[in-house]
Design a protein around this motif. Structure first.
Motif, PDB file in Angstrom:
ATOM      1  N   GLY A 207      11.645 -18.809   6.796  1.00 48.96           N
ATOM      2  CA  GLY A 207      11.818 -20.443   5.878  1.00 48.96           C
ATOM      3  C   GLY A 207      12.238 -20.515   4.514  1.00 48.96           C
ATOM      4  O   GLY A 207      13.039 -20.747   3.804  1.00 48.96           O
ATOM      5  N   GLU A 208      12.258 -18.915   4.085  1.00 51.41           N
ATOM      6  CA  GLU A 208      12.263 -19.097   2.615  1.00 51.41           C
ATOM      7  C   GLU A 208      14.250 -17.961   2.409  1.00 51.41           C
ATOM      8  O   GLU A 208      14.042 -18.251   1.438  1.00 51.41           O
TER       9      GLU A 208
ATOM     10  N   LEU B  21      15.558 -18.752   4.652  1.00 46.76           N
ATOM     11  CA  LEU B  21      16.653 -19.846   5.453  1.00 46.76           C
ATOM     12  C   LEU B  21      17.058 -21.152   4.293  1.00 46.76           C
ATOM     13  O   LEU B  21      17.948 -21.311   3.955  1.00 46.76           O
ATOM     14  N   ALA B  22      16.296 -20.724   2.667  1.00 45.86           N
ATOM     15  CA  ALA B  22      16.427 -21.668   1.779  1.00 45.86           C
ATOM     16  C   ALA B  22      17.426 -21.369   1.025  1.00 45.86           C
ATOM     17  O   ALA B  22      17.940 -22.065  -0.055  1.00 45.86           O
ATOM     18  N   ARG B  23      17.411 -19.576   1.271  1.00 48.68           N
ATOM     19  CA  ARG B  23      17.934 -19.100   0.180  1.00 48.68           C
ATOM     20  C   ARG B  23      19.549 -18.968   0.577  1.00 48.68           C
ATOM     21  O   ARG B  23      20.566 -19.089  -0.151  1.00 48.68           O
TER      22      ARG B  23
ATOM     23  N   GLN C 298      20.647 -21.237   2.432  1.00 50.79           N
ATOM     24  CA  GLN C 298      20.596 -22.846   2.841  1.00 50.79           C
ATOM     25  C   GLN C 298      21.671 -23.218   0.793  1.00 50.79           C
ATOM     26  O   GLN C 298      22.605 -23.774   1.115  1.00 50.79           O
ATOM     27  N   GLU C 299      21.424 -22.817  -0.003  1.00 49.46           N
ATOM     28  CA  GLU C 299      21.270 -22.617  -1.657  1.00 49.46           C
ATOM     29  C   GLU C 299      22.842 -22.414  -2.154  1.00 49.46           C
ATOM     30  O   GLU C 299      23.490 -22.708  -2.216  1.00 49.46           O
TER      31      GLU C 299
ATOM     32  N   THR D  47      10.946 -26.175   5.202  1.00 47.79           N
ATOM     33  CA  THR D  47      11.308 -25.731   4.366  1.00 47.79           C
ATOM     34  C   THR D  47      12.955 -24.926   3.659  1.00 47.79           C
ATOM     35  O   THR D  47      12.733 -24.452   3.227  1.00 47.79           O
ATOM     36  N   MET D  48      13.755 -26.132   3.966  1.00 47.29           N
ATOM     37  CA  MET D  48      14.827 -25.931   3.324  1.00 47.29           C
ATOM     38  C   MET D  48      15.101 -26.873   2.477  1.00 47.29           C
ATOM     39  O   MET D  48      13.850 -28.049   2.018  1.00 47.29           O
ATOM     40  N   ASN D  49      15.741 -27.245   1.123  1.00 44.44           N
ATOM     41  CA  ASN D  49      16.147 -27.853   0.010  1.00 44.44           C
ATOM     42  C   ASN D  49      16.453 -29.193   0.917  1.00 44.44           C
ATOM     43  O   ASN D  49      17.632 -28.905   1.453  1.00 44.44           O
TER      44      ASN D  49
ATOM     45  N   LYS E 284      13.748 -31.150  -5.124  1.00 41.74           N
ATOM     46  CA  LYS E 284      13.092 -29.757  -3.931  1.00 41.74           C
ATOM     47  C   LYS E 284      11.679 -30.072  -3.353  1.00 41.74           C
ATOM     48  O   LYS E 284      11.286 -29.506  -2.470  1.00 41.74           O
TER      49      LYS E 284
END
Lengths: 303, 303
Positions: free
Chosen positions: A55-56, A58-60, A62-63, A101-103, B96
């Protein structure tokens, strides 16, 4: 953290195409789960812990996708996750756990129900096109245009003359999406007939889940074999090279979430994303800010 | 977990109206933070831990809102968070951190930038209306219709003849929303001139934040007093009983997130939500499922 090769491996393992036999895929299976002692001892605990790390990442990713589109309007890249499943297949749970897990600001999630009166006045792809994510976003379809060759076919909501040409129309449509910057991640969450029954019974036992229960779902169980046939035809006819289908065994929720996270991450990593470089000179901008008069702050705050 | 009275208290403390003096509100303040030893020792750690618990309650309330609208199509209730702030005020971070605690499937988040060519062909509320959340959803506006009396006024993008009547138009529009089932939570994230500078410098020091930096933001700092005046007029003229404004001191990010979570939770709790009762007979439905032939599962799975 698993390395990139593993992420791509899971994706590879779950991909299906023209030769797929859905009946041969075990809904309780866990393909790609590492065969290590720590995993065998507590596969669920292990997968849940790994989902946090996935998830971390994925969030990175995605950003970086969001940042790239923001800085460069010519960058048309975006990702679209298409989720299909039988009732109780876990679409909502997957969205909550994996997209959670994402924004949320970079997500565009659309749940497609029976078409409204307005939607019925247009061709079946009309409402789909309106819900497509803009560049930089990760879109999620909870049900999709595939319902138009699944429920429509099985429950005879349209004649074969209407739904049969749709497989080709879908392939053409998805080709167009891929050509305009979309990465498509198509996922069938595959549960067993028995697991569906267990989940329906669970909803009947828990008053906070009554709202998810629909008596029609039980009637629909009589059509299970017809649905499995319709799904298999979807996988065979629309599992293309540019937009492959994946079958995720979904009887075990922890495996399902772990696997879908891998599929999205694989799609993002294939884009080879990075944070965009500065379109300005960081040094001279820093100087501009540092040059500001001392004391200007209290003046500006009017206090 | 703090009790309901505290949640409403924080909301009350932050509410502003026709008499507000923005310059008298300390952007580094922490109104409503409990004056207890554990909090004084580590306010940030305490607030971050409480945000996790607030988030769980937000997610539960959000699910009840979603369930209510799903089960009862006549239920028009929905919540809309309107976030406004100066550049670097923390709108994205708030989305967020606070919205990130909820189920993304029940959120409708829209970021409003400068109007597109199409949007400029319509009145200023046209794009706002198109982005409103459906019943059961929690909508979030990252910037909003208020830009049309903020940047438009300060940077003279329209004449006073155009923007002056908008305060009343906004009040009428919001009255219409409240009458049709909306709970409005309007929040100004209030940062200081110095804090904006620190955050701009931070973006210039970190290459993964370059994409958030815009040289225009520095030019905009020259208009700080005019913006503060424009914000104060918004708070005074559009802080109505049916749709009050709240000013959240936002120099401390942990306080900001904690306070905004309280504001949303307060709005949800005022709806007195519950999980909807069954629209079917759970007992007879359970029997229907239990009656299913043994052995039907393997037949249905075709294996």
């Amino acid at each position: 953290m698993r390395n990139d090769r593993n992420v791509a491996d899971v994706s590879e393992l779950l991909r299906v195409g023209s030769g797929v036999d859905l009946g041969a895929i075990d809904p309780a299976g866990t393909p790609g789960l590492p065969d290590r002692k720590a995993v065998r001892r507590d596969p669920k605990g292990w997968a849940r812990a790994e989902l946090v790390m996935l998830g971390e990442e994925l969030a990175r990713q995605q950003e970086m996708l969001f940042a790239s589109a923001k800085v460069n309007p010519a960058d048309q890249r975006r990702v679209l996750l298409v989720l299909q499943a039988m009732d109780c297949g876990g679409k909502d749970g997957t969205v909550k756990k994996v997209a959670g897990t994402m924004n949320p600001e970079g997500l565009r999630i659309t749940a497609f129900g029976p078409p409204t009166a307005e939607e019925r006045r247009h061709d079946f792809l009309w409402r789909i096109r309106r819900a497509l994510p803009l560049p930089g976003y990760l879109g999620i379809f909870n049900r999709s245009h595939y319902e138009d060759v699944l429920v429509v076919r099985v429950r005879e909501l349209a004649s074969p003359r209407v739904w049969k040409p749709r497989y080709e129309m879908i392939n053409t449509f998805e080709r167009e999406l891929v050509d305009s910057g979309f990465s498509l991640v198509k996922v069938m969450l595959h549960i067993s007939y028995d697991e569906q029954r267990r989940r329906l019974l669970e909803r009947l036992r828990d008053p906070t889940k009554y709202w998810k229960y629909n008596p029609d779902d039980v009637d629909n169980r009589a059509y299970w074999p017809a649905y499995q046939q319709a799904y298999q035809d979807v996988l065979r006819r629309c599992g293309t090279d540019h937009a492959p289908w994946h079958v995720v065994p979904a009887d075990r929720k922890w495996y399902r979430d772990w696997a879908v996270a891998h599929l999205i991450l694989d799609a993002l990593k294939r884009l080879d994303l990075s944070y965009p470089p500065a379109a300005f000179d960081p040094k001279s901008e820093t100087k501009r800010l540092e040059r500001e008069e001392t004391g200007s702050a209290s003046k500006m705050n009017g206090r």
